[in-house]
Write a protein that holds these residues in place. Structure first.
Motif, short mmCIF file in Angstrom:
data_model
loop_
_atom_site.label_atom_id
_atom_site.label_comp_id
_atom_site.label_asym_id
_atom_site.label_seq_id
_atom_site.Cartn_x
_atom_site.Cartn_y
_atom_site.Cartn_z
N VAL A 79 57.97 17.03 -21.07
CA VAL A 79 56.97 17.55 -20.49
C VAL A 79 56.57 16.96 -19.63
CG1 VAL A 79 55.76 16.16 -22.30
CG2 VAL A 79 55.36 18.45 -21.59
N ARG A 80 56.40 17.99 -19.04
CA ARG A 80 55.39 17.50 -17.48
C ARG A 80 54.25 18.26 -17.97
NH1 ARG A 80 56.03 20.41 -11.33
NH2 ARG A 80 54.29 19.53 -10.84
N THR A 81 52.38 17.34 -17.94
CA THR A 81 52.19 17.82 -17.28
C THR A 81 50.94 16.79 -16.36
OG1 THR A 81 51.37 15.31 -18.65
CG2 THR A 81 51.70 16.78 -19.88
N ALA A 82 48.90 17.85 -16.35
CA ALA A 82 48.27 17.42 -14.97
C ALA A 82 47.63 16.48 -14.60
CB ALA A 82 47.39 18.25 -15.63
N THR A 83 47.49 15.54 -16.18
CA THR A 83 47.22 14.14 -15.78
C THR A 83 47.67 13.04 -17.13
OG1 THR A 83 45.48 14.45 -18.08
CG2 THR A 83 44.75 15.53 -15.49
N GLN A 84 47.48 12.05 -16.02
CA GLN A 84 48.57 10.87 -17.05
C GLN A 84 47.71 11.03 -18.74
OE1 GLN A 84 47.44 6.68 -15.78
NE2 GLN A 84 49.60 5.95 -16.60
N LYS A 85 46.59 11.00 -19.16
CA LYS A 85 45.99 11.31 -21.01
C LYS A 85 46.61 12.01 -21.01
CE LYS A 85 42.40 10.66 -23.66
NZ LYS A 85 43.60 11.04 -24.55
N GLN A 86 46.99 12.65 -20.81
CA GLN A 86 47.65 14.36 -21.25
C GLN A 86 49.27 13.64 -21.95
OE1 GLN A 86 47.01 17.35 -18.57
NE2 GLN A 86 45.65 18.32 -20.12
N ALA A 87 49.85 13.14 -20.49
CA ALA A 87 51.32 12.78 -20.49
C ALA A 87 51.32 11.26 -21.81
CB ALA A 87 52.13 12.18 -19.19
N MET A 88 50.41 10.79 -21.78
CA MET A 88 50.06 9.43 -23.13
C MET A 88 49.58 10.25 -24.39
SD MET A 88 47.82 6.98 -20.18
CE MET A 88 47.21 6.19 -21.77
N ASP A 89 49.49 10.90 -23.87
CA ASP A 89 48.72 11.25 -25.73
C ASP A 89 50.18 11.64 -26.65
OD1 ASP A 89 46.56 10.79 -25.50
OD2 ASP A 89 45.44 12.91 -25.01
N ILE A 90 51.05 12.88 -25.76
CA ILE A 90 52.52 13.86 -25.99
C ILE A 90 53.53 12.15 -26.36
CG2 ILE A 90 54.22 15.11 -25.32
CD1 ILE A 90 51.84 16.30 -24.22
N ALA A 91 53.38 11.34 -25.71
CA ALA A 91 54.25 10.54 -25.53
C ALA A 91 54.50 9.16 -26.96
CB ALA A 91 54.17 8.88 -23.68
#
Length: 74
Positions: A27-39
């Motif tokens: 997945v690709r996200t706009a923010t690092q926080k969003q990516a961290m939550d998904i990961a």
């Protein structure tokens, strides 16, 4: 145990979640926080490790969601 999940910067901007050894991002996200939550959710489901990178690519933090031995060896 599943693949370790890496939160890394995307070359075109934003952040991406990639399974270790994968060529394409999950997945690709706009923010690092969003990516961290998904990961984090993926790594919990797969009982694997979450590796968070800085914007320069260096490792910032790790979080294990696997079956770690307790007490740790060593």
């Amino acid at each position: 145990m599943g693949k370790n999940q890496h939160v890394i910067p995307h070359p075109a901007g934003g952040w991406q979640v990639k399974g270790e050894g994968n060529t394409r991002a999950t997945v690709r996200t706009a923010t690092q926080k969003q990516a961290m939550d998904i990961a984090r959710e993926i790594s919990r489901n797969q009982h694997s490790e979450l590796v968070i990178h800085r914007s320069d690519g260096r490792i910032r933090d790790k979080d294990s969601h696997g079956h770690d031995p307790f007490p740790p060896r060593g």
